[in-house]
Design a protein around this motif. Structure first.
Motif, PDB file in Angstrom:
ATOM      1  N   GLY A 160     -22.825 -31.927   5.052  1.00 48.31           N
ATOM      2  CA  GLY A 160     -23.371 -31.531   6.324  1.00 48.31           C
ATOM      3  C   GLY A 160     -23.612 -32.741   7.208  1.00 48.31           C
ATOM      4  O   GLY A 160     -23.290 -33.870   6.872  1.00 48.31           O
ATOM      5  N   TRP A 161     -24.211 -32.471   8.346  1.00 50.26           N
ATOM      6  CA  TRP A 161     -24.553 -33.519   9.292  1.00 50.26           C
ATOM      7  C   TRP A 161     -25.947 -33.257   9.824  1.00 50.26           C
ATOM      8  O   TRP A 161     -26.498 -32.173   9.667  1.00 50.26           O
ATOM      9  N   ALA A 162     -26.507 -34.259  10.476  1.00 49.47           N
ATOM     10  CA  ALA A 162     -27.875 -34.151  10.981  1.00 49.47           C
ATOM     11  C   ALA A 162     -27.980 -33.073  12.054  1.00 49.47           C
ATOM     12  O   ALA A 162     -27.072 -32.894  12.866  1.00 49.47           O
ATOM     13  N   LEU A 163     -29.093 -32.373  12.072  1.00 51.62           N
ATOM     14  CA  LEU A 163     -29.298 -31.286  13.021  1.00 51.62           C
ATOM     15  C   LEU A 163     -29.262 -31.764  14.463  1.00 51.62           C
ATOM     16  O   LEU A 163     -28.737 -31.078  15.341  1.00 51.62           O
ATOM     17  N   ASP A 164     -29.790 -32.964  14.734  1.00 54.46           N
ATOM     18  CA  ASP A 164     -29.792 -33.467  16.106  1.00 54.46           C
ATOM     19  C   ASP A 164     -28.405 -33.917  16.570  1.00 54.46           C
ATOM     20  O   ASP A 164     -28.203 -34.201  17.742  1.00 54.46           O
ATOM     21  N   LYS A 165     -27.439 -33.951  15.675  1.00 48.07           N
ATOM     22  CA  LYS A 165     -26.060 -34.279  16.033  1.00 48.07           C
ATOM     23  C   LYS A 165     -25.181 -33.024  16.043  1.00 48.07           C
ATOM     24  O   LYS A 165     -23.968 -33.108  16.100  1.00 48.07           O
ATOM     25  N   SER A 166     -25.820 -31.853  15.977  1.00 45.54           N
ATOM     26  CA  SER A 166     -25.094 -30.585  15.938  1.00 45.54           C
ATOM     27  C   SER A 166     -25.086 -29.915  17.297  1.00 45.54           C
ATOM     28  O   SER A 166     -25.979 -30.124  18.114  1.00 45.54           O
ATOM     29  N   THR A 167     -24.088 -29.094  17.534  1.00 41.55           N
ATOM     30  CA  THR A 167     -24.003 -28.274  18.730  1.00 41.55           C
ATOM     31  C   THR A 167     -23.281 -26.986  18.367  1.00 41.55           C
ATOM     32  O   THR A 167     -22.773 -26.848  17.257  1.00 41.55           O
ATOM     33  N   LEU A 168     -23.230 -26.063  19.307  1.00 43.29           N
ATOM     34  CA  LEU A 168     -22.534 -24.807  19.074  1.00 43.29           C
ATOM     35  C   LEU A 168     -21.238 -24.769  19.853  1.00 43.29           C
ATOM     36  O   LEU A 168     -21.201 -25.138  21.026  1.00 43.29           O
ATOM     37  N   TYR A 169     -20.177 -24.336  19.204  1.00 41.97           N
ATOM     38  CA  TYR A 169     -18.897 -24.111  19.868  1.00 41.97           C
ATOM     39  C   TYR A 169     -18.673 -22.609  19.893  1.00 41.97           C
ATOM     40  O   TYR A 169     -18.915 -21.927  18.898  1.00 41.97           O
ATOM     41  N   THR A 170     -18.261 -22.098  21.038  1.00 36.17           N
ATOM     42  CA  THR A 170     -18.012 -20.661  21.137  1.00 36.17           C
ATOM     43  C   THR A 170     -16.566 -20.396  21.515  1.00 36.17           C
ATOM     44  O   THR A 170     -15.943 -21.173  22.232  1.00 36.17           O
ATOM     45  N   LYS A 171     -16.072 -19.288  21.011  1.00 37.84           N
ATOM     46  CA  LYS A 171     -14.703 -18.870  21.300  1.00 37.84           C
ATOM     47  C   LYS A 171     -14.717 -17.358  21.483  1.00 37.84           C
ATOM     48  O   LYS A 171     -15.196 -16.632  20.613  1.00 37.84           O
ATOM     49  N   VAL A 172     -14.214 -16.892  22.621  1.00 37.82           N
ATOM     50  CA  VAL A 172     -14.168 -15.461  22.886  1.00 37.82           C
ATOM     51  C   VAL A 172     -12.962 -14.875  22.161  1.00 37.82           C
ATOM     52  O   VAL A 172     -11.848 -15.378  22.271  1.00 37.82           O
ATOM     53  N   THR A 173     -13.197 -13.808  21.413  1.00 36.11           N
ATOM     54  CA  THR A 173     -12.125 -13.171  20.646  1.00 36.11           C
ATOM     55  C   THR A 173     -11.483 -12.046  21.469  1.00 36.11           C
ATOM     56  O   THR A 173     -11.914 -11.772  22.586  1.00 36.11           O
ATOM     57  N   LYS A 174     -10.505 -11.384  20.895  1.00 40.58           N
ATOM     58  CA  LYS A 174      -9.900 -10.203  21.517  1.00 40.58           C
ATOM     59  C   LYS A 174     -10.519  -8.912  20.968  1.00 40.58           C
ATOM     60  O   LYS A 174     -10.143  -7.823  21.358  1.00 40.58           O
ATOM     61  N   PHE A 175     -11.488  -9.051  20.045  1.00 37.23           N
ATOM     62  CA  PHE A 175     -12.157  -7.882  19.464  1.00 37.23           C
ATOM     63  C   PHE A 175     -13.189  -7.333  20.442  1.00 37.23           C
ATOM     64  O   PHE A 175     -13.992  -8.076  20.979  1.00 37.23           O
ATOM     65  N   THR A 176     -13.182  -6.010  20.642  1.00 38.45           N
ATOM     66  CA  THR A 176     -14.178  -5.401  21.514  1.00 38.45           C
ATOM     67  C   THR A 176     -15.243  -4.647  20.721  1.00 38.45           C
ATOM     68  O   THR A 176     -16.297  -4.338  21.261  1.00 38.45           O
ATOM     69  N   LYS A 177     -14.977  -4.386  19.440  1.00 41.06           N
ATOM     70  CA  LYS A 177     -15.941  -3.702  18.584  1.00 41.06           C
ATOM     71  C   LYS A 177     -16.031  -4.435  17.238  1.00 41.06           C
ATOM     72  O   LYS A 177     -15.040  -4.966  16.749  1.00 41.06           O
ATOM     73  N   GLU A 199     -17.178 -15.735  18.867  1.00 36.87           N
ATOM     74  CA  GLU A 199     -17.423 -16.549  17.675  1.00 36.87           C
ATOM     75  C   GLU A 199     -18.370 -17.673  18.070  1.00 36.87           C
ATOM     76  O   GLU A 199     -18.125 -18.366  19.049  1.00 36.87           O
ATOM     77  N   ILE A 200     -19.443 -17.839  17.310  1.00 36.43           N
ATOM     78  CA  ILE A 200     -20.366 -18.950  17.528  1.00 36.43           C
ATOM     79  C   ILE A 200     -20.326 -19.803  16.271  1.00 36.43           C
ATOM     80  O   ILE A 200     -20.672 -19.341  15.183  1.00 36.43           O
ATOM     81  N   ILE A 201     -19.875 -21.048  16.441  1.00 34.57           N
ATOM     82  CA  ILE A 201     -19.607 -21.910  15.296  1.00 34.57           C
ATOM     83  C   ILE A 201     -20.373 -23.225  15.456  1.00 34.57           C
ATOM     84  O   ILE A 201     -20.241 -23.882  16.491  1.00 34.57           O
ATOM     85  N   PRO A 202     -21.166 -23.613  14.462  1.00 36.56           N
ATOM     86  CA  PRO A 202     -21.833 -24.917  14.539  1.00 36.56           C
ATOM     87  C   PRO A 202     -20.828 -26.032  14.266  1.00 36.56           C
ATOM     88  O   PRO A 202     -19.987 -25.914  13.366  1.00 36.56           O
ATOM     89  N   VAL A 203     -20.896 -27.093  15.071  1.00 40.01           N
ATOM     90  CA  VAL A 203     -19.996 -28.233  14.885  1.00 40.01           C
ATOM     91  C   VAL A 203     -20.779 -29.527  15.097  1.00 40.01           C
ATOM     92  O   VAL A 203     -21.842 -29.530  15.717  1.00 40.01           O
ATOM     93  N   GLU A 204     -20.212 -30.621  14.606  1.00 42.32           N
ATOM     94  CA  GLU A 204     -20.782 -31.937  14.853  1.00 42.32           C
ATOM     95  C   GLU A 204     -20.448 -32.327  16.292  1.00 42.32           C
ATOM     96  O   GLU A 204     -19.286 -32.292  16.703  1.00 42.32           O
ATOM     97  N   ALA A 205     -21.461 -32.659  17.075  1.00 40.07           N
ATOM     98  CA  ALA A 205     -21.309 -32.871  18.522  1.00 40.07           C
ATOM     99  C   ALA A 205     -20.250 -33.912  18.869  1.00 40.07           C
ATOM    100  O   ALA A 205     -19.471 -33.716  19.809  1.00 40.07           O
ATOM    101  N   ASN A 206     -20.177 -35.011  18.139  1.00 39.41           N
ATOM    102  CA  ASN A 206     -19.214 -36.056  18.501  1.00 39.41           C
ATOM    103  C   ASN A 206     -17.772 -35.692  18.149  1.00 39.41           C
ATOM    104  O   ASN A 206     -16.845 -36.375  18.565  1.00 39.41           O
ATOM    105  N   ARG A 207     -17.558 -34.616  17.421  1.00 37.67           N
ATOM    106  CA  ARG A 207     -16.194 -34.171  17.097  1.00 37.67           C
ATOM    107  C   ARG A 207     -15.679 -33.105  18.053  1.00 37.67           C
ATOM    108  O   ARG A 207     -14.515 -32.726  17.999  1.00 37.67           O
ATOM    109  N   LEU A 208     -16.558 -32.605  18.918  1.00 40.40           N
ATOM    110  CA  LEU A 208     -16.183 -31.523  19.826  1.00 40.40           C
ATOM    111  C   LEU A 208     -15.565 -32.093  21.098  1.00 40.40           C
ATOM    112  O   LEU A 208     -16.227 -32.791  21.865  1.00 40.40           O
TER     113      LEU A 208
END
Length: 126
Positions: free
Chosen positions: A1-18, A65-74
């Protein structure tokens, strides 16, 4: 893992409606359902923001989709950092309302969407 203060959220809109259209679960992160878009519409075929249609003020978003990522890799390109608020008022009596920022794909310059006041909500107030 990585430190919480170096984390962020990445979001991606899917084609799923349900939710029942999703057949496999995500390795990391989750799907969010029931968010609303204001100030623009989501073109589900093109997978990007598009101008609103007349008299359509808000639109229900597909699953996100909400995905946690390391901020410096985004590294984001052609993405609009879109605020996600609890309600359409964008704040409550205490001045609090921002939940997080979602990344929405756009083919146009982000300033167009900022001037339109594009935001997402968790409640539609209706």
């Amino acid at each position: 893992g990585w430190a919480l203060d170096k984390s962020t959220l990445y979001t991606k809109v899917t084609k799923f409606t349900k939710a029942n259209e999703v057949k496999t679960k995500l390795l990391d992160g989750t799907y969010a359902e029931g968010m609303y878009l204001e100030g623009a519409r989501w073109d589900i075929e093109a997978g990007c923001l598009a101008r609103q249609r007349p008299k359509e003020l808000i639109q229900v978003m597909p699953l996100i989709e909400i995905i946690p990522v390391e901020a410096n890799r985004l590294k984001l390109r052609d993405e609009l950092p879109t605020p996600v608020y609890i309600t359409q008022l964008r704040r409550n009596a205490m001045g609090v309302g921002l939940v997080f920022e979602a990344n929405l794909h756009t083919k146009e310059h982000p300033s167009i969407w900022v001037l339109q006041g594009v935001a997402m909500m968790l409640n539609d107030e209706s």
